[in-house]
Scaffold this active site. Structure first.
Site, PDB file in Angstrom:
ATOM      1  N   ASP A 293       0.838  -1.191   0.000  1.00 33.97           N
ATOM      2  CA  ASP A 293       0.000   0.000   0.000  1.00 33.97           C
ATOM      3  C   ASP A 293       0.878   1.247   0.000  1.00 33.97           C
ATOM      4  OD1 ASP A 293      -2.372   1.793   0.798  1.00 33.97           O
ATOM      5  OD2 ASP A 293      -3.266  -0.202   0.841  1.00 33.97           O
ATOM      6  N   HIS A 334      -3.763   5.985   3.713  1.00 34.45           N
ATOM      7  CA  HIS A 334      -4.519   4.837   3.230  1.00 34.45           C
ATOM      8  C   HIS A 334      -3.916   3.521   3.730  1.00 34.45           C
ATOM      9  CE1 HIS A 334      -5.767   1.818   0.150  1.00 34.45           C
ATOM     10  NE2 HIS A 334      -6.900   2.515   0.142  1.00 34.45           N
ATOM     11  N   SER A 520     -11.352  -0.855  -1.169  1.00 33.39           N
ATOM     12  CA  SER A 520     -10.096  -0.777  -0.411  1.00 33.39           C
ATOM     13  C   SER A 520     -10.312  -1.165   1.042  1.00 33.39           C
ATOM     14  CB  SER A 520      -9.538   0.650  -0.436  1.00 33.39           C
ATOM     15  OG  SER A 520      -8.473   0.785  -1.332  1.00 33.39           O
TER      16      SER A 520
END
Length: 604
Positions: A293, A334, A520
């Site tokens: 990520d 994220h 996600s």
């Protein structure tokens, strides 16, 4: 670029979903796709740089790739021959190797698109790719012209652009949630023009440990001096309720925000936690989950801070393939969010919970501060995780739907490598409200995860179709599915998903921000549950990726009606059922009498 999807639902399905007005007929789709493919081939043949720039930068074009870069699969390992070949092909005699492992890619062992590449080059047969390189093109050489020239050379198995992926969130959520995007760096195009990215680590920086040590905590907590068993929260009725307060001052208050774990349409986390405690592997202890990520807020150093609800002991060595250093700090938020869903510290009287809070996390940075990353970088991350002990790989990212297996052979090769090593791979199914499942979720070795809302409806943005294995909570607004009792759109949006992560534009300020929704957020719930299944021993020792996948899909909770199977795959992830004793694929003999008795006591 127009798309043709042979798996698209019938016209009746489209009417049922309330989307018929937005879809053309299959025949017109096929004709448009054929025209688009012809145009694309013409661009490659004529190799006009201006046309290439228009293709790359056109506002409506989603399939983007790095300028000045080409990824090449080579059948030779001789450096001199490679240098000569690349120079004569219009590329610099320089390149960064992705893999030098010999890979057998005969037609029987590869996907049809890759076989088609070999066939088009006149070299279909036993083909061995011995190394993969990312090439920096000579000044003035377009990606299209370099590829056309390279494909004519002996020793080249394939040559493709380096396509760009994004974190798998709907466009609006991606812009709102990744508020810290831009910290210390630009996007992939900026990276292509600069030698180094981000701040270089200093002596004060703290890399992940070279090996994972045991946490200095009680079996129920991830924090030194964490809560003892029970406290104001504990086990009751076959469930384990951690004492984390969330945004309240009440033990167990996490449930007010984390509906995705414990709500009516959550994944039944309390049941799963009780099962794993009875198995002697609380929170999935003993399993390593790699998070590929934007990095993770895993450590303190060089201006970065560890997320307050992580501990140093829950990380194993990772790597930053964007900056090419061993410090995979998060510049976006994220990655930290995704990692928190999987393994945020739990039952420590602090913030929120993590579904597989006992696992070790491997931070592997493959996306930059804007949440973008190229196929060659992601491929390197997959190979790294697979070769450094990961049991599960989470990929909360997606390429454009136009990108096929033939466009990212270096990534499909890496996924095959991880699969051969027994790694369970989970990926987001995408956020385009489409039946076109993007890579890497489209790969047959990957568990593709769609997203649902807190109402138990498919999320309005979630991709769907035969390529989706199952769904998990992703938050947001219900899809328009007339006849589905859980879908009452139009109505107010359902809640987002919440987790501790970076807040704002600073890499050392944390909170529980809103704005996070998407596949996600659904994928890490499946990755965490896969880790719990592995740790539980319900499938025996070292279960295969296929066995784990089968267990997850067989124990999923059906949603919708019979006509909705294309919307929800096998159903909603059920971590409680997946970790329960017995059931599909279970190997009861792997559990000791002591563990069986402990489980019976926990369930009583």
């Amino acid at each position: 670029m127009l798309r043709f999807d042979p798996r698209a639902p019938t016209a009746a399905d489209a009417v049922r979903r309330g989307r018929a007005s937005n879809r053309t007929t299959l025949a017109s789709q096929a004709a448009a796709a054929a025209a688009a493919l012809t145009l694309q081939a013409a661009l490659l043949i004529c190799c006009a740089p201006a046309a290439e720039a228009a293709h790359r930068l056109h506002e409506g074009e989603r399939a983007r790739y790095l300028p000045g870069k080409v990824v090449v699969g080579l059948t030779s390992t001789e450096g001199t021959d490679v240098e000569t070949m690349l120079r004569s092909s219009g590329a610099l005699g320089q390149g960064e190797a992705i893999s030098s492992e010999p890979e057998q890619t005969s037609p029987q062992g590869i996907e049809a698109p890759l076989a088609a590449i070999a066939a088009s080059s006149g070299r279909l047969g036993s083909l061995t790719v011995r190394q993969t390189r990312v090439l920096t093109l000579s000044k003035g050489v377009s990606v299209a012209s370099a590829i056309a020239r390279l494909k004519q050379r002996e020793g080249v198995a394939w040559a493709v652009p380096d396509y760009v992926a994004n974190m798998a969130m709907p466009e609006g959520s991606r812009q709102g949630a990744g508020a810290s995007a831009g910290v210390h760096e630009g996007g992939p195009k900026a990276r292509a023009a600069q030698a180094a990215e981000g701040p270089q680590p200093t002596k004060g920086a703290e890399p992940p440990p070279t090996s994972g040590g045991e946490r200095s905590a009680s079996p129920e907590g991830n924090e030194p001096g964490g809560a003892q068993e029970g406290g104001q929260a504990g086990e009751k009725g076959g469930e384990f309720i951690p004492n984390d307060p969330g945004n309240t001052n009440v033990a167990g208050g996490w449930r007010r925000l984390q509906w995705n774990f414990a709500g009516p349409f959550g994944v039944k986390a309390p049941e799963a936690w009780a099962h794993l405690r009875a198995d002697g592997a609380p929170g999935g202890r003993g399993v390593v989950v790699a998070v590929l990520d934007t990095g993770i807020a895993y450590a303190n150093g060089d201006g970065f801070k560890r997320s307050p609800d992580f501990t140093a002991g829950e990380f194993v060595k990772g790597y930053d393939f964007v900056a090419n250093d061993p410090y995979p700090y998060d510049r976006n938020g994220h990655g930290t969010f995704v990692a928190g869903e999987i393994a945020e510290a739990t039952n420590n009287h602090k913030d929120l919970t993590g579904l597989a809070y006992g696992v070790k996390l491997m931070p592997v940075r493959v996306l930059d501060a804007s949440g973008e990353g190229d196929a060659s970088t992601i491929a390197k991350g997959v190979r790294y995780a697979a070769s450094h002990g990961a049991n599960v790989i989470n990929l909360s990212l997606e390429f454009a739907g136009e990108v096929t297996a033939a466009d990212v052979p270096e990534l499909t090769s890496a996924l095959a490598y991880a699969h051969r090593r027994g790694v369970v791979i989970v990926a987001a199914a995408g956020n385009e409200d489409s039946t076109v499942i993007p890579y890497p979720a489209r790969d047959s070795r990957v568990i593709a995860v769609g997203a649902t809302t807190e109402h138990g409806c498919l999320a309005s943005y979630s991709n769907y179709g035969r390529g989706v294995a199952l769904v998990a909570p992703g938050g947001g607004t219900d899809a328009n599915l007339p006849g589905d009792p859980n879908c009452t759109a139009p109505r107010d949006s359902g809640r987002d998903i919440y987790q501790e992560t970076l807040k704002g534009s600073s890499p050392d300020v944390f909170g529980m921000p809103g704005g996070y929704e998407g596949t996600s957020m659904a994928a890490p719930e499946v990755s965490a549950t896969a880790a719990l299944v592995i740790a539980s021993g319900v499938l025996g020792q070292k279960p295969s990726p296929a066995a784990v996948r089968a267990r997850l899909t067989a124990t999923a909770t059906p949603l919708g009606d019979e006509a909705d199977h294309l919307d929800y795959g096998h159903g909603l992830l059920n971590a409680g059922a997946a970790t329960e004793n017995g059931g599909p694929g279970a190997v009861a003999a792997t559990r000791s009498p002591r563990k069986r008795r402990a489980r019976q006591r926990a369930a009583s």
